[in-house]
Scaffold this active site. Structure first.
Site, mmCIF file in Angstrom:
data_model
loop_
_atom_site.group_PDB
_atom_site.id
_atom_site.type_symbol
_atom_site.label_atom_id
_atom_site.label_comp_id
_atom_site.label_asym_id
_atom_site.label_seq_id
_atom_site.Cartn_x
_atom_site.Cartn_y
_atom_site.Cartn_z
ATOM 1 N N SER A 63 0.842 -1.166 0.059
ATOM 2 C CA SER A 63 0.019 0.076 -0.114
ATOM 3 C C SER A 63 0.916 1.140 -0.187
ATOM 4 C CB SER A 63 -0.927 0.062 1.241
ATOM 5 O OG SER A 63 -1.827 -1.151 1.175
HETATM 6 N N1 SAM Z 1 -0.371 -4.313 3.989
HETATM 7 C C1 SAM Z 1 0.428 -5.143 2.948
HETATM 8 C C2 SAM Z 1 1.573 -4.642 2.653
HETATM 9 O O1 SAM Z 1 2.103 -3.588 3.523
HETATM 10 O O2 SAM Z 1 2.262 -5.040 1.861
HETATM 11 C C3 SAM Z 1 -0.329 -4.893 1.807
HETATM 12 C C4 SAM Z 1 -1.759 -6.129 1.395
HETATM 13 S S1 SAM Z 1 -2.222 -6.072 -0.119
HETATM 14 C C5 SAM Z 1 -2.928 -4.729 -0.184
HETATM 15 C C6 SAM Z 1 -3.666 -7.344 0.459
HETATM 16 C C7 SAM Z 1 -3.406 -8.680 0.908
HETATM 17 O O3 SAM Z 1 -4.476 -9.304 1.417
HETATM 18 C C8 SAM Z 1 -2.677 -9.376 -0.551
HETATM 19 O O4 SAM Z 1 -1.580 -9.932 -0.232
HETATM 20 C C9 SAM Z 1 -3.858 -10.512 -0.512
HETATM 21 O O5 SAM Z 1 -3.328 -11.794 -0.884
HETATM 22 C C10 SAM Z 1 -4.528 -10.467 0.827
HETATM 23 N N2 SAM Z 1 -5.770 -11.066 1.222
HETATM 24 C C11 SAM Z 1 -6.904 -10.975 0.474
HETATM 25 N N3 SAM Z 1 -7.951 -11.791 0.682
HETATM 26 C C12 SAM Z 1 -7.352 -12.413 1.860
HETATM 27 C C13 SAM Z 1 -7.957 -13.054 3.028
HETATM 28 N N4 SAM Z 1 -9.429 -13.464 2.876
HETATM 29 N N5 SAM Z 1 -7.263 -13.596 4.173
HETATM 30 C C14 SAM Z 1 -5.960 -13.198 4.119
HETATM 31 N N6 SAM Z 1 -5.359 -12.447 3.108
HETATM 32 C C15 SAM Z 1 -6.079 -12.084 2.186
#
Ligand code: SAM
Length: 218
Positions: A63
């Site tokens: 993000s």
């Molecule tokens: N905060 C993170 C960073 O600093 O890199 C960014 C995260 S990214 C925007 C969102 C993440 O949520 C992705 O890696 C995706 O695979 C994960 N995700 C989506 N649905 C999910 C779920 N139900 N449970 C766990 N992770 C999930």
């Protein structure tokens, strides 16, 4: 570890974080300390402190720094609480939470991302972090209640298990909306009743999908 990005990092915090209204000095300090470039591919190191999200593996993103700061500030961490993060991604926000909270429980649905995050968090010495591969929309019931929960992917609705696993007084920060745009919400649980919450709208945003039983279905 090399820190040739220190100047860029300090500038990022000054211009993108402090001057944009993030007042929590613990958040500012954590972002000054954590080498964000190590959480992206080497080819993107030079862009790691830019004012935008960046791609990571598996079509996911790290993000934008400001959004990470805004979400973390809204969690109102004091240093001793147990926190839950849904969507470990690169592990960057996980590292910030590890600096600011007592223990961090983070769930990522994509195993290769969880493994890469574990490697970098270990290398940086963040041993107060537990990472699980799975569907974070169920939360992590055995470790609940949590003083704060952050969801770093866009949800169609607030997953009920997360409200149940939030301690009374705890804060849940989550983007909720359609697949193409969401509102970043801060929900503060007011009592023993999970749905007794105060809701604040922080800003419009656009995250990758929260995919799971209590999120988008694919
Ligand atoms: N905060 C993170 C960073 O600093 O890199 C960014 C995260 S990214 C925007 C969102 C993440 O949520 C992705 O890696 C995706 O695979 C994960 N995700 C989506 N649905 C999910 C779920 N139900 N449970 C766990 N992770 C999930």
């Amino acid at each position: 570890m090399t820190d040739r990005f220190l100047k860029q990092r300090m500038k990022m915090v000054e211009t993108q974080i402090r001057l944009r209204g993030i007042k929590d000095q613990r958040v500012q300090k954590a972002m000054e300390k954590i080498p964000r470039h190590l959480f992206v591919n080497e080819g993107l190191h030079d862009q790691a402190y830019n004012d935008n999200p960046l791609p990571i593996e598996c079509q996911q993103t790290i993000s934008q720094p400001y959004i990470v700061a805004l979400m973390t500030e809204a969690m109102e961490l004091t240093g001793s609480e147990k926190v839950l993060e849904i969507g470990t991604g690169s592990g960057y926000q996980t590292a910030i939470l590890a600096e600011l909270a007592g223990r961090v429980f983070s769930i990522e649905r994509i195993a290769s991302l969880a493994n890469a995050a574990r490697t970098i968090l270990d290398a940086l010495g963040y041993y107060n972090v537990a990472i699980r591969v799975g569907d974070g929309t169920f939360g992590w019931r055995e470790e609940s209640p949590f003083g704060a929960i952050v969801v770093t992917a866009g949800a169609p609705k607030v997953p009920r298990p997360l409200l149940e696993q939030l301690a009374p007084g705890g804060r849940l920060v989550i983007p909720v909306g359609t697949r193409s745009s969401q509102m970043l919400l801060k929900l503060t649980r007011l009592s023993d009743e999970p749905e007794d919450v105060k809701q604040e709208r922080l800003c419009g945003c656009r995250f990758v999908d929260l995919i799971g039983e209590n999120g988008w279905k694919d």
